[in-house]
Design a protein around this motif. Sequence first.
Motif, short mmCIF file in Angstrom:
data_model
loop_
_atom_site.label_atom_id
_atom_site.label_comp_id
_atom_site.label_asym_id
_atom_site.label_seq_id
_atom_site.Cartn_x
_atom_site.Cartn_y
_atom_site.Cartn_z
N MET A 1 0.84 -1.18 0.00
CA MET A 1 0.00 0.00 0.00
C MET A 1 0.89 1.24 0.00
N PRO A 2 0.61 2.19 -0.87
CA PRO A 2 1.42 3.41 -0.90
C PRO A 2 1.24 4.23 0.36
N THR A 3 2.29 4.93 0.72
CA THR A 3 2.22 5.78 1.90
C THR A 3 1.84 7.19 1.48
N LEU A 4 1.32 7.93 2.43
CA LEU A 4 0.93 9.31 2.16
C LEU A 4 2.11 10.23 2.41
N LYS A 5 2.65 10.80 1.36
CA LYS A 5 3.79 11.71 1.48
C LYS A 5 3.34 13.14 1.71
N ASP A 6 2.11 13.43 1.36
CA ASP A 6 1.58 14.78 1.47
C ASP A 6 1.28 15.11 2.93
N LYS A 7 2.07 16.01 3.50
CA LYS A 7 1.94 16.38 4.91
C LYS A 7 0.56 16.95 5.22
N THR A 31 -9.11 2.45 13.89
CA THR A 31 -8.22 3.33 14.65
C THR A 31 -6.76 3.05 14.30
N VAL A 32 -6.38 1.78 14.34
CA VAL A 32 -4.98 1.42 14.07
C VAL A 32 -4.61 1.77 12.63
N ARG A 33 -5.47 1.45 11.69
CA ARG A 33 -5.20 1.77 10.29
C ARG A 33 -5.07 3.29 10.09
N SER A 34 -5.93 4.05 10.73
CA SER A 34 -5.88 5.51 10.62
C SER A 34 -4.60 6.07 11.22
N LEU A 35 -4.19 5.55 12.36
CA LEU A 35 -2.95 6.01 12.98
C LEU A 35 -1.77 5.78 12.04
N ARG A 36 -1.75 4.62 11.42
CA ARG A 36 -0.66 4.29 10.48
C ARG A 36 -0.67 5.24 9.28
N LYS A 37 -1.85 5.51 8.76
CA LYS A 37 -1.96 6.40 7.60
C LYS A 37 -1.59 7.83 7.94
N VAL A 38 -1.94 8.27 9.14
CA VAL A 38 -1.58 9.62 9.58
C VAL A 38 -0.07 9.80 9.54
N LEU A 39 0.65 8.74 9.89
CA LEU A 39 2.11 8.80 9.87
C LEU A 39 2.68 8.60 8.47
N GLY A 40 1.84 8.19 7.53
CA GLY A 40 2.30 7.96 6.17
C GLY A 40 3.18 6.73 6.06
N MET A 41 2.90 5.72 6.88
CA MET A 41 3.74 4.53 6.92
C MET A 41 3.04 3.33 6.30
N GLN A 43 2.67 -0.95 6.42
CA GLN A 43 2.51 -1.85 7.56
C GLN A 43 3.84 -2.29 8.18
N PRO A 44 4.84 -2.69 7.38
CA PRO A 44 6.11 -3.11 8.01
C PRO A 44 6.77 -2.01 8.84
N LYS A 48 7.22 -2.04 13.04
CA LYS A 48 8.52 -1.83 13.67
C LYS A 48 8.47 -0.67 14.66
N LEU A 49 7.85 0.43 14.28
CA LEU A 49 7.73 1.60 15.15
C LEU A 49 7.01 1.26 16.46
N THR A 50 5.93 0.49 16.36
CA THR A 50 5.11 0.20 17.53
C THR A 50 5.57 -1.03 18.30
N GLY A 51 6.48 -1.79 17.74
CA GLY A 51 7.00 -2.96 18.44
C GLY A 51 6.08 -4.16 18.41
N VAL A 52 5.23 -4.24 17.39
CA VAL A 52 4.37 -5.42 17.23
C VAL A 52 4.78 -6.15 15.96
N SER A 53 4.43 -7.41 15.89
CA SER A 53 4.78 -8.17 14.69
C SER A 53 3.92 -7.72 13.51
N LEU A 54 4.46 -7.89 12.34
CA LEU A 54 3.72 -7.52 11.13
C LEU A 54 2.45 -8.35 11.02
#
Length: 95
Positions: A1-7, A31-41, A43-44, A48-54
Amino acid sequence: MPTLKDKKKREELRNTLYQKLGGSGLPVSDTVRSLRKVLGMDQPAFAKLTGVSLSALRRIEQEKGHYNLETLTRILDKFQLQLAVVKRDALEEQH
């Protein structure tokens, strides 16, 4: 999935997420998906950032399989969020 580069787009997503969280809440997967998208990240990177397995992150976002409270808490703690209990029909009205 592409990440959001647009700040600006990520900021809009963050504001929308916080508005929904301030109301009747959101399902954990959203909630989790939205948090990830807000960061533009992807899944892998988010795992790694949150310390959970993929695989755990994928199960949470896809609402499949089992995951535990510790895993969810580890993700939410990074954002100073906590789990809360809401009446089920309040969440169902949003979808």
